[in-house]
Write a protein that holds these residues in place. Structure first.
Motif, short mmCIF file in Angstrom:
data_model
loop_
_atom_site.label_atom_id
_atom_site.label_comp_id
_atom_site.label_asym_id
_atom_site.label_seq_id
_atom_site.Cartn_x
_atom_site.Cartn_y
_atom_site.Cartn_z
N GLY A 52 13.32 14.14 -19.96
CA GLY A 52 13.88 13.93 -18.62
C GLY A 52 12.86 13.60 -17.54
N ALA A 53 11.57 13.48 -17.89
CA ALA A 53 10.55 13.22 -16.85
C ALA A 53 10.64 11.78 -16.37
CB ALA A 53 9.16 13.50 -17.41
N HIS A 54 10.26 11.58 -15.10
CA HIS A 54 10.24 10.24 -14.52
C HIS A 54 8.80 9.83 -14.23
CE1 HIS A 54 14.59 9.67 -13.17
NE2 HIS A 54 14.56 10.74 -13.95
N SER A 55 8.49 8.56 -14.46
CA SER A 55 7.18 8.02 -14.11
C SER A 55 7.34 6.99 -13.02
CB SER A 55 6.53 7.33 -15.31
OG SER A 55 6.32 8.23 -16.37
N THR A 56 6.33 6.90 -12.16
CA THR A 56 6.25 5.78 -11.22
C THR A 56 5.12 4.91 -11.72
OG1 THR A 56 6.84 7.30 -9.44
CG2 THR A 56 6.00 5.14 -8.79
N GLU A 57 5.46 3.74 -12.23
CA GLU A 57 4.43 2.86 -12.80
C GLU A 57 3.66 2.19 -11.66
OE1 GLU A 57 3.92 2.53 -16.09
OE2 GLU A 57 5.69 3.62 -16.83
N ALA A 58 2.38 1.92 -11.92
CA ALA A 58 1.57 1.24 -10.91
C ALA A 58 2.07 -0.19 -10.72
CB ALA A 58 0.12 1.21 -11.37
N ARG A 59 1.92 -0.69 -9.48
CA ARG A 59 2.27 -2.10 -9.25
C ARG A 59 1.23 -2.99 -9.92
NH1 ARG A 59 3.53 -0.90 -3.07
NH2 ARG A 59 3.24 1.23 -3.76
N SER A 60 1.68 -4.06 -10.53
CA SER A 60 0.77 -4.92 -11.28
C SER A 60 1.36 -6.33 -11.31
CB SER A 60 0.63 -4.40 -12.71
OG SER A 60 1.89 -4.48 -13.36
N ALA A 61 0.66 -7.24 -12.01
CA ALA A 61 1.16 -8.62 -12.07
C ALA A 61 2.54 -8.66 -12.72
CB ALA A 61 0.18 -9.48 -12.85
N VAL A 62 2.76 -7.82 -13.74
CA VAL A 62 4.08 -7.85 -14.41
C VAL A 62 5.13 -7.01 -13.68
CG1 VAL A 62 3.47 -8.47 -16.77
CG2 VAL A 62 3.22 -6.11 -16.03
N ARG A 63 4.66 -6.07 -12.87
CA ARG A 63 5.60 -5.26 -12.08
C ARG A 63 5.17 -5.34 -10.62
NH1 ARG A 63 3.51 -2.09 -16.04
NH2 ARG A 63 4.89 -1.54 -17.79
N PRO A 64 5.33 -6.49 -9.97
CA PRO A 64 4.75 -6.66 -8.63
C PRO A 64 5.28 -5.68 -7.60
CG PRO A 64 6.20 -8.50 -9.22
CD PRO A 64 6.04 -7.67 -10.44
#
Ligand code: SF4
Length: 423
Positions: A297-309
């Motif tokens: 059930g944990a949530h992550s906040t992914e870093a902004r990057s070229a694939v996830r602008p």
């Protein structure tokens, strides 16, 4: 509060400072509270086998996911739940060591970092008041925990009973005393208000007791009746009655007034801190900074990057079986990722900033999205200014008014509901 027009641009509002926070979800509880909507499991007692398997699974997930955050400085660790203090200090120490091996720590950590945290800014463990858990406090301290978040909720036995909590007020006193004795000088207490039948006088007594203990930080929550919980069902069937909206709003004001006089700063809608004691891990969510979430059930906040602008959120499966099966299949992809569109990211940027005392700085927003908040949300802003829920300065910075702080969710809805309609 200082006038909104006098605030300088804050230096600590950063898109990404190269750090990562880690959230570990330890889902087991002695029993499930009837209002709880978290990913939790009853385990009384928590068996050593279940604990060992869960720790091994967390380590497996860490090994598979660490590359997503490779090279980042380990800023904060947060053991949440559930009731993480049901785990043995040795398990907590194992997990902290593994995180330190996975990520470098800063040599220039803040001065209040304790020797135990060794360069990490903050390592928090959630704890419930109980004899067993109080006895483990020295062990948790030795493991590296330097901040406790204690689920007090109320100091009134009747209210605790109505909330379905396992503990009673005498356990709170002994647990708080044990925390100080074990050397914890950074303690946060959770308090629920607008509970069943609670009135202003009862809340005042709770605040009195809480202030007398002198925690460094306080988190306050209005009781919510989530539909999938026993309380939610009881409300739907008319067996329970929620606190009147106006009374609840008055209680929010009552909490703010009492805690402010006692020297706490309301730096976020639900959070109060003594100077220098704001919660660093929680701030990562409000500032949309990278967080690796491990566990069911944990949530992550992914870093902004070229694939996830515009960033992304990853949610792990909410049941133990589903999470463990996902780990066996492909531990690096155990969760479901949702990449943010620019519209969603803009809405989030506004409402998360407005939760914080400093509010939304137009220049910071413009740097990320190309236009000031007015450039996207002019109608919403004018509507909220007209209702006196928002304050705006000459730079276009926005902040909730005192009226708006009572209605923060309604203000947030203005920005989130319309994100699909923005250009
Ligand atoms: S102790 Fe906390 S996490 Fe556990 S069931 Fe109660 S509210 Fe939920």
């Amino acid at each position: 509060m200082e006038p909104v027009s006098s605030r300088p641009l804050s230096d600590d509002v950063v898109f990404d400072d190269g750090s990562v926070g880690v959230y570990l979800h330890l889902p087991f509880c002695d029993r499930i509270c009837p209002y709880c909507d978290f990913a939790v499991l009853a385990a009384s007692p928590l068996s050593p086998d279940v604990e060992a398997r869960y720790v091994a699974d967390l380590l497996r997930e860490l090994a598979a996911r660490r590359d997503h955050f490779a090279g980042r400085r380990l800023a904060t660790i947060y053991f949440g739940g559930g009731t993480p203090s049901l785990f043995q200090p040795e398990s907590v120490a194992t997990l902290i060591c593994a995180l330190r091996d996975a990520f470098p720590s800063s040599s220039t950590s803040p001065s209040f970092s304790s020797p135990a945290t060794r360069g990490t800014e903050e390592i928090t463990l959630e704890l419930n008041p109980s004899t067993t858990e109080a006895a483990r406090l020295p062990g948790f301290r030795e493991a590296g925990i330097d901040r406790l978040s204690i689920g007090v909720q109320s100091f009134d036995d009747e209210q605790l009973k109505k909330l379905g909590r396992a503990h009673r007020a005498d356990r709170i006193d002994s647990t708080l005393a044990a925390a100080r004795e074990a050397g914890f000088d950074n303690v946060s207490l959770d308090l629920i208000f607008a509970g069943p039948g609670q009135n202003a006088a009862a809340l005042d007594r709770d605040l009195e007791r809480l202030i007398a203990f002198g925690p460094e930080h306080v988190s306050t929550y209005e009781l919510t009746y989530e539909p999938a919980t026993p309380f939610g069902r009881a409300l739907a069937s008319g067996q329970m009655e929620a606190c009147d909206e106006d009374d609840a709003a008055e209680m929010i004001g009552q909490v703010e007034a009492r805690l402010t006089v006692a020297g706490y700063e309301r730096y976020e809608i639900s959070s109060y801190a003594r100077p220098g004691r704001r919660a660093r891990h929680n701030a990562r969510y409000w500032q949309r900074a990278p967080v690796l979430g491990l566990g069911m059930g944990a949530h992550s906040t992914e870093a902004r990057s070229a694939v996830r602008p515009h960033g992304a959120r990853r949610a792990n499966p909410r049941t133990l079986e589903a999470w463990q099966s996902a780990l066996v299949k492909d531990a690096a992809q155990a969760g479901e990722e949702e990449s943010f569109s620019v519209e969603v990211a803009r809405g989030e940027a506004v409402f998360l900033a407005l939760r914080q005392r400093e509010g939304l700085q137009a220049a910071v927003f413009e740097k990320e999205f190309g236009k000031t908040p007015r450039g996207f949300f002019g109608n919403e802003i004018d509507g909220l200014l007209g209702r006196d829920w928002l304050e705006e300065n000459a730079l276009g910075d926005l902040r909730l008014s005192s009226e708006g702080r009572l209605l923060a969710d309604s203000v947030a809805a203005e920005f989130v509901a319309d994100v699909g309609e923005q250009d």
